[in-house]
Enzyme design. Sequence first.
Site, PDB file in Angstrom:
ATOM      1  CB  ILE A 106      71.553  48.622  10.460  1.00  0.00           C
ATOM      2  CG1 ILE A 106      70.628  49.069  11.608  1.00  0.00           C
ATOM      3  CG2 ILE A 106      70.970  49.006   9.111  1.00  0.00           C
ATOM      4  CD1 ILE A 106      70.511  50.593  11.777  1.00  0.00           C
TER       5      ILE A 106
ATOM      6  CB  SER B 156      70.831  59.013  11.851  1.00  0.00           C
ATOM      7  OG  SER B 156      70.137  59.134  13.073  1.00  0.00           O
TER       8      SER B 156
ATOM      9  CE1 TYR C  99      75.858  58.676  14.133  1.00  0.00           C
ATOM     10  CE2 TYR C  99      73.819  59.669  14.920  1.00  0.00           C
ATOM     11  CZ  TYR C  99      74.480  58.635  14.287  1.00  0.00           C
ATOM     12  OH  TYR C  99      73.763  57.560  13.801  1.00  0.00           O
TER      13      TYR C  99
ATOM     14  CE  LYS D 289      75.068  58.430  10.701  1.00  0.00           C
ATOM     15  NZ  LYS D 289      75.283  57.302   9.787  1.00  0.00           N
TER      16      LYS D 289
ATOM     17  CB  THR E 102      72.134  48.028  16.765  1.00  0.00           C
ATOM     18  OG1 THR E 102      72.364  49.424  16.960  1.00  0.00           O
ATOM     19  CG2 THR E 102      71.235  47.813  15.567  1.00  0.00           C
TER      20      THR E 102
HETATM   21  N1  LIG Z   1      70.886  51.776  15.690  1.00  0.00           N
HETATM   22  C1  LIG Z   1      70.241  52.900  15.515  1.00  0.00           C
HETATM   23  O1  LIG Z   1      69.300  53.255  16.271  1.00  0.00           O
HETATM   24  C2  LIG Z   1      70.584  53.812  14.373  1.00  0.00           C
HETATM   25  C3  LIG Z   1      69.753  54.901  14.141  1.00  0.00           C
HETATM   26  C4  LIG Z   1      70.047  55.753  13.080  1.00  0.00           C
HETATM   27  C5  LIG Z   1      71.125  55.506  12.262  1.00  0.00           C
HETATM   28  N2  LIG Z   1      71.921  54.437  12.513  1.00  0.00           N
HETATM   29  C6  LIG Z   1      73.044  54.229  11.599  1.00  0.00           C
HETATM   30  O2  LIG Z   1      73.034  52.882  11.147  1.00  0.00           O
HETATM   31  C7  LIG Z   1      74.364  52.453  10.870  1.00  0.00           C
HETATM   32  C8  LIG Z   1      74.660  51.143  11.566  1.00  0.00           C
HETATM   33  O3  LIG Z   1      74.438  51.278  12.946  1.00  0.00           O
HETATM   34  P1  LIG Z   1      74.145  50.022  13.885  1.00  0.00           P
HETATM   35  O4  LIG Z   1      73.215  50.514  14.912  1.00  0.00           O
HETATM   36  O5  LIG Z   1      73.795  48.838  13.071  1.00  0.00           O
HETATM   37  O6  LIG Z   1      75.598  49.813  14.556  1.00  0.00           O
HETATM   38  P2  LIG Z   1      76.247  48.502  15.259  1.00  0.00           P
HETATM   39  O7  LIG Z   1      75.216  47.514  15.612  1.00  0.00           O
HETATM   40  O8  LIG Z   1      77.132  49.060  16.319  1.00  0.00           O
HETATM   41  O9  LIG Z   1      77.142  47.896  14.083  1.00  0.00           O
HETATM   42  C9  LIG Z   1      78.163  48.677  13.526  1.00  0.00           C
HETATM   43  C10 LIG Z   1      78.935  47.867  12.502  1.00  0.00           C
HETATM   44  O10 LIG Z   1      79.865  48.723  11.870  1.00  0.00           O
HETATM   45  C11 LIG Z   1      81.209  48.234  12.104  1.00  0.00           C
HETATM   46  N3  LIG Z   1      82.048  49.439  12.211  1.00  0.00           N
HETATM   47  C12 LIG Z   1      82.113  50.334  13.208  1.00  0.00           C
HETATM   48  N4  LIG Z   1      82.992  51.306  12.907  1.00  0.00           N
HETATM   49  C13 LIG Z   1      83.483  51.025  11.661  1.00  0.00           C
HETATM   50  C14 LIG Z   1      84.437  51.638  10.817  1.00  0.00           C
HETATM   51  N5  LIG Z   1      85.101  52.767  11.153  1.00  0.00           N
HETATM   52  N6  LIG Z   1      84.689  51.067   9.617  1.00  0.00           N
HETATM   53  C15 LIG Z   1      84.053  49.938   9.252  1.00  0.00           C
HETATM   54  N7  LIG Z   1      83.165  49.296  10.022  1.00  0.00           N
HETATM   55  C16 LIG Z   1      82.882  49.845  11.221  1.00  0.00           C
HETATM   56  C17 LIG Z   1      81.104  47.325  13.325  1.00  0.00           C
HETATM   57  O11 LIG Z   1      82.042  46.254  13.337  1.00  0.00           O
HETATM   58  P3  LIG Z   1      83.564  46.417  13.882  1.00  0.00           P
HETATM   59  O12 LIG Z   1      83.477  46.756  15.326  1.00  0.00           O
HETATM   60  O13 LIG Z   1      84.206  45.072  13.613  1.00  0.00           O
HETATM   61  O14 LIG Z   1      84.170  47.501  13.044  1.00  0.00           O
HETATM   62  C18 LIG Z   1      79.715  46.731  13.088  1.00  0.00           C
HETATM   63  O15 LIG Z   1      79.767  45.689  12.133  1.00  0.00           O
HETATM   64  C19 LIG Z   1      75.274  53.621  11.275  1.00  0.00           C
HETATM   65  O16 LIG Z   1      75.522  54.401  10.135  1.00  0.00           O
HETATM   66  C20 LIG Z   1      74.412  54.421  12.248  1.00  0.00           C
HETATM   67  O17 LIG Z   1      74.768  55.778  12.278  1.00  0.00           O
HETATM   68  C21 LIG Z   1      71.685  53.582  13.549  1.00  0.00           C
END
Ligand SMILES: NC(=O)c1ccc[n+]([C@@H]2O[C@H](COP(=O)([O-])OP(=O)(O)OC[C@H]3O[C@@H](n4cnc5c(N)ncnc54)[C@H](OP(=O)(O)O)[C@@H]3O)[C@@H](O)[C@H]2O)c1
Length: 281
Positions: free
Chosen positions: A48, A173, A186, A190, A221
């Site tokens: 995201i 979330s 978690y 959120k 993701t």
């Molecule tokens: N995917 C879903 O279904 C979903 C649903 C609801 C909410 N969300 C929220 O959306 C956001 C992004 O999720 P995503 O699904 O896009 O995750 P993702 O695909 O796993 O990407 C996570 C990104 O954050 C970086 N990251 C992880 N831990 C970090 C830290 N401590 N400091 C800085 N960067 C960090 C990772 O890179 P590195 O490994 O290089 O750090 C990566 O660039 C999160 O806040 C998550 O809670 C996601």
Amino acid sequence: MLRAVARAPWSLCRPSAGLFVRMHSSVRAPKRILADRVAVVTGSTAGIGLAIARRLAQDGAHVVISSRKQQNVDRAVAALQGEGLSVTGTVCHVGKAEDRERLVATALEHWGGVDFLVCNAAVNPLVGSTLGASEQVWDKILSVNVKSPALLLSLLLPHMERRGSAAVVLVSSISAYMPHVELGAYNISKTALLGLTRTLALELAPRDIRVNCLVPGLIETDFSKVLHKNKAFWNLFKENQKLQRIGQPEDCAGLVAFLCSPDASYITGESIAVAGFSPRL
Ligand SMILES: NC(=O)c1ccc[n+]([C@@H]2O[C@H](COP(=O)([O-])OP(=O)(O)OC[C@H]3O[C@@H](n4cnc5c(N)ncnc54)[C@H](OP(=O)(O)O)[C@@H]3O)[C@@H](O)[C@H]2O)c1
């Protein structure tokens, strides 16, 4: 200029636009809505966050990309620069004070200020119940997911308020509204972000900084693999998810660009679900 006009979204809807531009070569391309503004996006090398960084840059912003791993930062910066976008990047683990300071310094060094902060980075080190979480797990989740957006913003505040019409977007979330039984602590982190959004919106309104919240549903993701690859979960999920598909990172990016834009200049303290259906009243 011709290429820029041809890429503008409205030109795609008007088959005669290319001819129109050739006939009136002095017509200038419309300015992109975030042109010359500066955005910092945490956790923006995948998923995201990367989609948000790309979209803000496509809308004209200079974007500072960041995440924990140098190779991920290098790859994302190279990919977006290869698309002709104005981005730079640095390593920033949002839970580390020295990394947050470096992120701010990078933005100031490259672009001289910051207009938008998108706090997207989050962790979930435990799939299990709330009461099964150790103190270490609690500290990690609350530090990365809840404390770090506030601490990063406090560093950026003097630079953002100087710019006028600045905006912050926190990423919560759908599990804040509808807790998922396997995601105990978690879920709570959120939900805390909804409170942080409203409190910061109140505190920062006099400084002309708006604070809103993106509330993603299930988005495809790496982070959500444990859920969306699980057939039993998916079947249950579809009952509440009226559009009957999993979301894509790009589904979230447009909302963030809107919340940063002048079109959202009277919106603050709001949380908006991008989830295929909203469980809110
Ligand atoms: N995917 C879903 O279904 C979903 C649903 C609801 C909410 N969300 C929220 O959306 C956001 C992004 O999720 P995503 O699904 O896009 O995750 P993702 O695909 O796993 O990407 C996570 C990104 O954050 C970086 N990251 C992880 N831990 C970090 C830290 N401590 N400091 C800085 N960067 C960090 C990772 O890179 P590195 O490994 O290089 O750090 C990566 O660039 C999160 O806040 C998550 O809670 C996601």
